[in-house]
Write a protein that holds these residues in place. Structure first.
Motif, PDB file in Angstrom:
ATOM      1  N   VAL A   1       0.836  -1.201   0.000  1.00  0.00           N
ATOM      2  CA  VAL A   1       0.000   0.000   0.000  1.00  0.00           C
ATOM      3  C   VAL A   1       0.873   1.254   0.000  1.00  0.00           C
ATOM      4  CG1 VAL A   1      -1.713   1.294   1.333  1.00  0.00           C
ATOM      5  CG2 VAL A   1      -1.860  -1.209   1.215  1.00  0.00           C
ATOM      6  N   ARG A   2       1.954   1.181   0.740  1.00  0.00           N
ATOM      7  CA  ARG A   2       2.810   2.357   0.927  1.00  0.00           C
ATOM      8  C   ARG A   2       4.243   2.014   0.550  1.00  0.00           C
ATOM      9  NH1 ARG A   2       3.007   7.299   3.890  1.00  0.00           N
ATOM     10  NH2 ARG A   2       0.762   7.196   4.239  1.00  0.00           N
ATOM     11  N   ILE A   3       4.826   2.829  -0.316  1.00  0.00           N
ATOM     12  CA  ILE A   3       6.231   2.628  -0.711  1.00  0.00           C
ATOM     13  C   ILE A   3       7.039   3.825  -0.253  1.00  0.00           C
ATOM     14  CG2 ILE A   3       7.841   2.201  -2.619  1.00  0.00           C
ATOM     15  CD1 ILE A   3       5.520   1.142  -4.276  1.00  0.00           C
ATOM     16  N   ALA A   4       8.102   3.553   0.507  1.00  0.00           N
ATOM     17  CA  ALA A   4       8.977   4.630   0.966  1.00  0.00           C
ATOM     18  C   ALA A   4      10.324   4.519   0.270  1.00  0.00           C
ATOM     19  CB  ALA A   4       9.167   4.538   2.478  1.00  0.00           C
ATOM     20  N   PHE A   5      10.864   5.668  -0.089  1.00  0.00           N
ATOM     21  CA  PHE A   5      12.176   5.726  -0.732  1.00  0.00           C
ATOM     22  C   PHE A   5      13.157   6.458   0.164  1.00  0.00           C
ATOM     23  CE2 PHE A   5       9.084   5.397  -4.082  1.00  0.00           C
ATOM     24  CZ  PHE A   5       9.661   4.546  -5.008  1.00  0.00           C
ATOM     25  N   ASP A   6      14.340   5.890   0.310  1.00  0.00           N
ATOM     26  CA  ASP A   6      15.460   6.659   0.826  1.00  0.00           C
ATOM     27  C   ASP A   6      15.765   7.743  -0.213  1.00  0.00           C
ATOM     28  OD1 ASP A   6      17.948   7.286   2.201  1.00  0.00           O
ATOM     29  OD2 ASP A   6      18.908   6.297   0.487  1.00  0.00           O
TER      30      ASP A   6
ATOM     31  N   VAL B   1       9.708   6.204 -12.923  1.00  0.00           N
ATOM     32  CA  VAL B   1       9.133   5.207 -12.015  1.00  0.00           C
ATOM     33  C   VAL B   1       8.133   5.869 -11.061  1.00  0.00           C
ATOM     34  CG1 VAL B   1       9.695   3.688 -10.070  1.00  0.00           C
ATOM     35  CG2 VAL B   1      11.020   3.549 -12.183  1.00  0.00           C
ATOM     36  N   LEU B   2       8.514   7.027 -10.516  1.00  0.00           N
ATOM     37  CA  LEU B   2       7.603   7.710  -9.589  1.00  0.00           C
ATOM     38  C   LEU B   2       6.297   8.084 -10.286  1.00  0.00           C
ATOM     39  CD1 LEU B   2      10.078  10.039  -7.645  1.00  0.00           C
ATOM     40  CD2 LEU B   2       8.890   8.025  -6.753  1.00  0.00           C
ATOM     41  N   SER B   3       6.414   8.533 -11.534  1.00  0.00           N
ATOM     42  CA  SER B   3       5.195   8.957 -12.232  1.00  0.00           C
ATOM     43  C   SER B   3       4.284   7.753 -12.509  1.00  0.00           C
ATOM     44  CB  SER B   3       5.542   9.701 -13.526  1.00  0.00           C
ATOM     45  OG  SER B   3       6.053   8.792 -14.465  1.00  0.00           O
ATOM     46  N   GLN B   4       4.874   6.563 -12.684  1.00  0.00           N
ATOM     47  CA  GLN B   4       4.049   5.365 -12.875  1.00  0.00           C
ATOM     48  C   GLN B   4       3.406   4.886 -11.579  1.00  0.00           C
ATOM     49  OE1 GLN B   4       5.895   2.290 -15.662  1.00  0.00           O
ATOM     50  NE2 GLN B   4       7.547   3.770 -15.515  1.00  0.00           N
ATOM     51  N   LEU B   5       4.114   5.109 -10.462  1.00  0.00           N
ATOM     52  CA  LEU B   5       3.589   4.626  -9.177  1.00  0.00           C
ATOM     53  C   LEU B   5       2.523   5.558  -8.610  1.00  0.00           C
ATOM     54  CD1 LEU B   5       6.935   3.602  -7.418  1.00  0.00           C
ATOM     55  CD2 LEU B   5       5.299   2.097  -8.578  1.00  0.00           C
ATOM     56  N   LYS B   6       2.682   6.852  -8.902  1.00  0.00           N
ATOM     57  CA  LYS B   6       1.814   7.884  -8.318  1.00  0.00           C
ATOM     58  C   LYS B   6       0.343   7.563  -8.568  1.00  0.00           C
ATOM     59  CE  LYS B   6       0.919  12.095  -6.664  1.00  0.00           C
ATOM     60  NZ  LYS B   6       1.065  12.309  -5.231  1.00  0.00           N
ATOM     61  N   GLY B   7      -0.444   7.586  -7.499  1.00  0.00           N
ATOM     62  CA  GLY B   7      -1.873   7.306  -7.632  1.00  0.00           C
ATOM     63  C   GLY B   7      -2.203   5.849  -7.324  1.00  0.00           C
TER      64      GLY B   7
ATOM     65  N   LYS C   1      17.130  19.995  -0.653  1.00  0.00           N
ATOM     66  CA  LYS C   1      17.329  19.090  -1.788  1.00  0.00           C
ATOM     67  C   LYS C   1      15.992  18.615  -2.343  1.00  0.00           C
ATOM     68  CE  LYS C   1      20.514  16.524   0.265  1.00  0.00           C
ATOM     69  NZ  LYS C   1      21.552  15.492   0.500  1.00  0.00           N
ATOM     70  N   LEU C   2      15.065  18.301  -1.446  1.00  0.00           N
ATOM     71  CA  LEU C   2      13.730  17.890  -1.909  1.00  0.00           C
ATOM     72  C   LEU C   2      13.098  18.995  -2.742  1.00  0.00           C
ATOM     73  CD1 LEU C   2      12.511  16.038   1.257  1.00  0.00           C
ATOM     74  CD2 LEU C   2      12.300  15.139  -1.059  1.00  0.00           C
TER      75      LEU C   2
ATOM     76  N   TYR D   1       5.494  14.156  -6.245  1.00  0.00           N
ATOM     77  CA  TYR D   1       5.135  12.743  -6.360  1.00  0.00           C
ATOM     78  C   TYR D   1       4.859  12.112  -4.990  1.00  0.00           C
ATOM     79  CZ  TYR D   1       6.658  12.820 -11.226  1.00  0.00           C
ATOM     80  OH  TYR D   1       6.780  13.101 -12.557  1.00  0.00           O
ATOM     81  N   PHE D   2       5.342  12.783  -3.932  1.00  0.00           N
ATOM     82  CA  PHE D   2       5.286  12.141  -2.614  1.00  0.00           C
ATOM     83  C   PHE D   2       4.121  12.653  -1.779  1.00  0.00           C
ATOM     84  CE2 PHE D   2       9.706  11.939  -4.006  1.00  0.00           C
ATOM     85  CZ  PHE D   2       9.865  10.563  -4.006  1.00  0.00           C
ATOM     86  N   ASP D   3       3.453  11.716  -1.117  1.00  0.00           N
ATOM     87  CA  ASP D   3       2.381  12.084  -0.207  1.00  0.00           C
ATOM     88  C   ASP D   3       2.946  12.552   1.125  1.00  0.00           C
ATOM     89  OD1 ASP D   3      -0.021  11.041  -1.798  1.00  0.00           O
ATOM     90  OD2 ASP D   3       1.334   9.318  -1.798  1.00  0.00           O
TER      91      ASP D   3
END
Lengths: 240, 240
Positions: B9-14, B113-119, B137-138, B146-148
């Motif tokens: 459900v939730r993907i976190a990225f370093d 990849v982020l744009s495909q995962l978003k939503g 940096k963010l 892209y990040f919630d």
């Protein structure tokens, strides 16, 4: 007829100089720094140069002890035209380690007030500074269990508070901020339509001072003498 | 019969060296630092001494550029027995400012990849380091939308991930972490029963390395060559 005030649901506290002493630690380090550089320059010159360097470096280094230390080192190099010795700079780094390890001294009434509020309000800390340093102080403070939430932020602007309220799904009219810095804890909170109580600390970093002109724009500004007045203030508000 | 895997459900990225280049910035600053001290000591000695100082100072200064800079300064003083000049230390502080202002270079495939995962997933960043530096940096990365959720933490231990999952009311079996550091991004996440994907970066800070003995205890460890493999991996998992 005035509309009755919305109930306060969430109370946030600033940490440094609101829950515990902090400015004294910086002031002491600054005194030591001046003592170190007195062979090179006079006190006023050192003090004003360090203050300028700190403000200038905020954009690079942010708030907190590490940035302050880098500013002290940079000031020492500039003021001595590079003649400062390695041993003197080492003493500045030692000052940083002493600051980071300083005991956390709670301010008067803090713990008793928190224990009275706990369970009746959502309680949180909103503080700025170095992440590790603030976490370490919270852990050592002995009061972390009173808080439902902790937010360590890089700056305290109106948008910062808006993001936090959104995150906790709290509307501005149900939010109260308590802090010692008009610039960081009070005015941006009033700007978003929430309530804020100012409890001044005996000393304020010049960068956090606000001119009387600006203060005049905030007739709703409420000052308390110390933390013990928070409970009676909340009682008065809830009866209104 | 194996139980089907719970949905992610939730993907976190370093962030550092997972979303964008970072270690190269430290490596470059370190090379400059060594060049600066070569008149005093040989390269290997400088390099190993700086590494030791960094680890030693982590408890005081935490992760990030400011702490690294204070460690460079302290190393320079020690290795030269105090003979390092003010001008040389000033150059170290300038290195810090250059590091802080370095452009954020996204790694390959990250944005697509982020744009495909978003939503399709709750997406978040979990990163450690200096608060202001990571925020900056963010903001400069161009991918923040892209990040919630964003979490900047002082360290990444199993308890850190547990607190974050609790905060977002996500159970461990629905959580996936993606990162380049076995020690910080992968093993503590596997320890709490969540899933983690390791995407190694071409260089790893020695402090983040993990021995083969410890790795042997994690037969479920999954490695991807690069970010583009994340989408096929997710498809395979959802079909299982």
């Amino acid at each position: 007829m005035t509309k009755p005030a919305a109930p306060i649901v969430r109370i946030a506290f600033d940490a440094d100089d609101t829950l515990w002493r902090n400015e004294d630690i910086f002031a002491h380090a600054q005194d030591e720094f001046i003592r170190l550089l007195l062979p090179y320059q006079n006190e006023d010159f050192i003090r004003s140069h360090l203050a300028e360097m700190q403000i200038h470096n905020l954009a690079h280094f942010g708030y907190g002890i590490k940035g302050f230390t880098l500013s002290m080192i940079e000031t020492a190099i500039e003021l001595t035209e590079g003649r400062v010795t390695g041993s003197e700079i080492h003493q500045i780094i030692q000052l940083a380690k002493i600051m980071l390890a300083s005991p956390v001294e709670l301010l008067e009434h803090v713990e008793s007030v928190l224990s009275q509020l706990k369970g009746n309000y959502q309680l949180m800390v909103i503080t700025k500074g170095d992440l590790l340093d603030q976490e370490s102080k919270l852990a050592r403070s002995g009061i972390v269990d009173y808080f439902d939430d902790i937010e360590i932020v890089s700056d305290k602007k109106a948008s910062t508070y808006q993001q936090i309220l959104q995150r906790y799904q709290c509307s501005a009219e149900n939010f109260l901020m308590v802090g010692n810095s008009l610039k960081s804890d009070i005015l941006p909170v009033l700007d978003i339509g929430a309530r804020a109580l100012h409890i001044s600390y005996h000393t304020t970093w010049a960068h956090e001072e606000v001119s009387d002109d600006i203060l005049g724009q905030y007739p709703q500004l409420t000052q308390l003498d110390d933390m013990s007045q928070l409970i009676p203030w909340l009682s008065r508000v809830s009866l209104r």
